[in-house]
Design an enzyme around this catalytic site. Structure first.
Site, PDB file in Angstrom:
ATOM      1  N   HIS A 172      -3.709  -5.000   0.245  1.00 44.91           N
ATOM      2  CA  HIS A 172      -3.105  -5.573   1.446  1.00 44.91           C
ATOM      3  C   HIS A 172      -3.232  -7.103   1.435  1.00 44.91           C
ATOM      4  O   HIS A 172      -4.231  -7.625   1.928  1.00 44.91           O
ATOM      5  CB  HIS A 172      -3.814  -5.045   2.702  1.00 44.91           C
ATOM      6  CG  HIS A 172      -3.595  -3.604   2.965  1.00 44.91           C
ATOM      7  ND1 HIS A 172      -2.656  -3.142   3.855  1.00 44.91           N
ATOM      8  CD2 HIS A 172      -4.198  -2.506   2.446  1.00 44.91           C
ATOM      9  CE1 HIS A 172      -2.687  -1.819   3.884  1.00 44.91           C
ATOM     10  NE2 HIS A 172      -3.617  -1.409   3.037  1.00 44.91           N
ATOM     11  N   GLU A 200      -1.797  -9.128   3.258  1.00 46.35           N
ATOM     12  CA  GLU A 200      -1.666  -9.686   4.619  1.00 46.35           C
ATOM     13  C   GLU A 200      -3.008 -10.027   5.253  1.00 46.35           C
ATOM     14  O   GLU A 200      -3.064 -10.847   6.171  1.00 46.35           O
ATOM     15  CB  GLU A 200      -0.872  -8.733   5.522  1.00 46.35           C
ATOM     16  CG  GLU A 200      -1.566  -7.438   5.933  1.00 46.35           C
ATOM     17  CD  GLU A 200      -1.406  -6.296   4.944  1.00 46.35           C
ATOM     18  OE1 GLU A 200      -1.139  -6.558   3.757  1.00 46.35           O
ATOM     19  OE2 GLU A 200      -1.569  -5.129   5.356  1.00 46.35           O
ATOM     20  N   CYS A 258       0.835  -1.205   0.000  1.00 44.47           N
ATOM     21  CA  CYS A 258       0.000   0.000   0.000  1.00 44.47           C
ATOM     22  C   CYS A 258       0.871   1.256   0.000  1.00 44.47           C
ATOM     23  O   CYS A 258       1.495   1.545  -1.007  1.00 44.47           O
ATOM     24  CB  CYS A 258      -1.009  -0.035   1.138  1.00 44.47           C
ATOM     25  SG  CYS A 258      -2.473   0.930   0.720  1.00 44.47           S
TER      26      CYS A 258
HETATM   27  N1  GLN Z   1      -1.906   6.728   2.726  1.00 42.85           N
HETATM   28  C1  GLN Z   1      -2.022   5.961   1.532  1.00 42.85           C
HETATM   29  C2  GLN Z   1      -3.366   6.136   0.860  1.00 42.85           C
HETATM   30  O1  GLN Z   1      -4.316   6.548   1.468  1.00 42.85           O
HETATM   31  C3  GLN Z   1      -1.733   4.488   1.773  1.00 42.85           C
HETATM   32  C4  GLN Z   1      -2.664   3.843   2.758  1.00 42.85           C
HETATM   33  C5  GLN Z   1      -2.154   2.533   3.310  1.00 42.85           C
HETATM   34  O2  GLN Z   1      -0.959   2.254   3.315  1.00 42.85           O
HETATM   35  N2  GLN Z   1      -3.054   1.708   3.808  1.00 42.85           N
HETATM   36  O3  GLN Z   1      -3.506   5.870  -0.304  1.00 42.85           O
END
Ligand code: GLN
Length: 536
Positions: free
Chosen positions: A508, A510, A381
């Site tokens: 994600h 995970e 992410c």
């Molecule tokens: N801050 C970033 C976004 O909003 C990544 C978010 C995250 O790592 N879950 O796109």
């Protein structure tokens, strides 16, 4: 079979591992062929933990249907493989919101709305899940917090009423703590007695006690607890420290926790299931002798903040016959001058997810270092976004490349706010959340890792996105987009094929790694990291 209900509460102190015990009960009943679900009720006012700082609450776990939830749901899924949804995570805030919305709508016209019965009725409705329970044999409900907290009182009252209403179809499991006093060389059961008294004063007699302890409790102590707390001896089980949380279900089964629950309910116990694949996993975990060191580059110096990532790495390690040693590297402390030293000895690096400016420069330095030194790297992410920004700055030559999250004025917004996010002003629950399709590019390393289909589904939690205006430039310079969301044409995965393992995912992975099905990307990452490792 009529649905049976198991309520799990905790006393004395928090952090006893109620989530692990609930997940273990789920696992054991599932192994007996029952259809089970596990849900968590949290007594705080936030609608969900999505807006909470990880220091307050640890990781925020995301369900397939896009609910930001408590990290215990991660345990439930990893242990049982059951996909939870927004109905498995309820807070006081959600309960009140439902009741208040109903009141405004006029559903209670003429009535005074009160904690009892209106709030407790709504809690009961959600605990019973009647409209959702199709075919479910067991609903396990874990209540967050500790007995005696003002906040949890309405939940306890709801359990008391349900207990009365459901009779033998409900069982109460209470988890407490038995401290060891070094000076006296004694294990003390008094806090447990007080905790049970507190529960009894709310009208709840626990059926089963699980005693958390760092030392083995002998039968005499168990008998003492049983007789002082009105609980059968066979219903007093102990939860000793284990080398791994995944050994807890085995220990609970050995002590007959599942059998005790079944006897209380009045269903035949039958044979104890062998849980072969679970035991195989534990055996593998015990046998692994090689070690692989992985650096977690993030800004939250708290184990729970990256819970699912940690567990996914450990699980993937076991299936690759290696013990994963995780090293948290605070991205706020990483600089060009010390990055080599900070990442020294790491066979691979995870660039962690996150929000906001703090610590991102260190993540960019780490991404640069691992790319140029060909150290296997997995960006998740925000971590993927950092890989993209680093590449723009140092390969494409855009020195001010950034994400609009960090610098709204940048002339090279390689990570930009998604179109549908631009009009949103409310913070809670408004990100791109939950599972979305992703089409993989055949022939890519990522596709090979997944190994079968080109279409996968993964969970998201972000507002910002790879800016497609730069896609051609990236591809020409060697960073490929190998996974796309077909409906919105959003870049989901980037990869540098020339490197040993340099992959970033906007989603994600995970969240969907379980004990019996470790996630393919973590498997492939750990496999590459552990190539060539020797016995420790
Ligand atoms: N801050 C970033 C976004 O909003 C990544 C978010 C995250 O790592 N879950 O796109």
């Amino acid at each position: 079979m009529e649905t049976k209900y198991i309520f799990v509460t905790g006393g004395v102190v928090s952090s006893l591992g109620k989530g692990i015990i609930s997940a273990s009960i789920g696992k054991l009943l599932q192994a007996r062929g029952y259809k089970v679900t596990i849900q968590k009720f949290d007594p705080y006012i936030n609608i969900d933990p999505g807006t909470l700082n990880p220091y307050e609450h640890g990781e925020c776990y995301v369900t397939v249907d896009g609910m930001e939830t408590d990290l215990d749901l991660g345990h439930y899924e990893r242990f049982t493989g059951i996909e939870t949804t927004r109905d498995n995570s309820i807070t006081t805030g959600r309960i009140y919101k439902t009741v208040i919305d109903r009141e405004r709508h006029g559903d209670y016209l003429g009535k005074t709305i009160q904690v009892v019965p209106h709030i407790t009725d709504e809690i009961k409705r959600r605990m019973l899940r009647e409209e959702l329970n199709e075919g479910l044999d067991f609903v396990i409900t874990e209540v967050g917090g500790t007995i005696g907290d003002i906040e949890s009182a309405p939940f306890m009252e709801a359990i008391r009423q349900l207990r009365w209403q459901l009779g033998r179809n409900a069982v109460c499991v209470h988890l407490t703590y038995v401290p060891y006093l070094k000076a006296a060389d004694e294990l003390k059961t008094k806090p447990t007695q007080h905790s049970v008294k507190e529960l009894q004063s709310m009208g709840i007699q626990p059926d089963i006690l699980v005693l958390r302890t760092e030392r083995h409790l002998n039968d005499g102590l168990r008998m003492k607890v049983a007789s002082f707390c009105n609980v059968d001896l066979e219903c007093v089980v102990q939860s000793e420290d284990m080398p791994s949380i995944y050994e807890v279900p085995v220990s609970m089964q050995r002590q007959g926790l599942d059998a005790a629950i079944m006897r209380k309910i009045g269903i035949p116990v039958g044979e104890t299931p062998t849980m072969k694949s679970w035991h195989d996993y534990i055996q593998k975990q015990r046998n692994a002798t090689r070690e692989v060191h992985i650096g977690l580059v993030g800004k939250y110096a708290l184990q729970d903040a990256y819970k699912s990532i940690r567990e996914s790495l450990t699980l993937a390690g076991i299936y690759n016959d290696v013990k994963v040693r995780l090293h948290f590297v605070n991205s706020e402390d990483i600089m060009k001058e010390n990055v080599a030293e900070k990442l020294d000895g790491m066979a691979g690096v995870i660039i962690c997810p996150g929000f906001g400016q703090r610590g991102i420069e260190g993540k960019l330095v780490a991404a640069h270092y691992t790319r140029t030194h060909d150290i296997p790297t997995f960006g998740i992410c925000l971590g993927m976004q950092m890989m993209v920004i680093e590449f723009a700055r140092n390969v494409l030559g855009y020195a001010d490349a950034n994400s609009c999250e960090m610098d709204a004025q940048t002339t090279h917004p390689v990570i930009d706010l998604m179109e549908e996010q631009k009009s949103i002003t409310q913070m809670g629950g408004t990100m791109r959340l939950g599972a979305y399709d992703c089409e993989l590019q055949p022939g890519s390393r990522t596709f090979e890792a997944y190994g079968r289909d080109t279409l996968i589904k993964e969970r998201h939690r972000h507002r910002y996105e790879f800016n497609n205006a730069y896609l051609d430039e990236y591809e020409k310079a060697g960073m490929k987009c190998v996974g796309v969301n077909p409906a919105a044409n959003l870049v989901e995965i980037v990869e540098i094929p020339d490197k040993r393992w340099y992959i970033g995912t906007q989603f994600h992975p995970e969240y969907s790694s379980t004990v019996l099905h470790p996630h393919p990307l973590f498997m492939s990452f750990i496999k590459t990291c552990s190539d060539g490792t020797v016995e420790a």
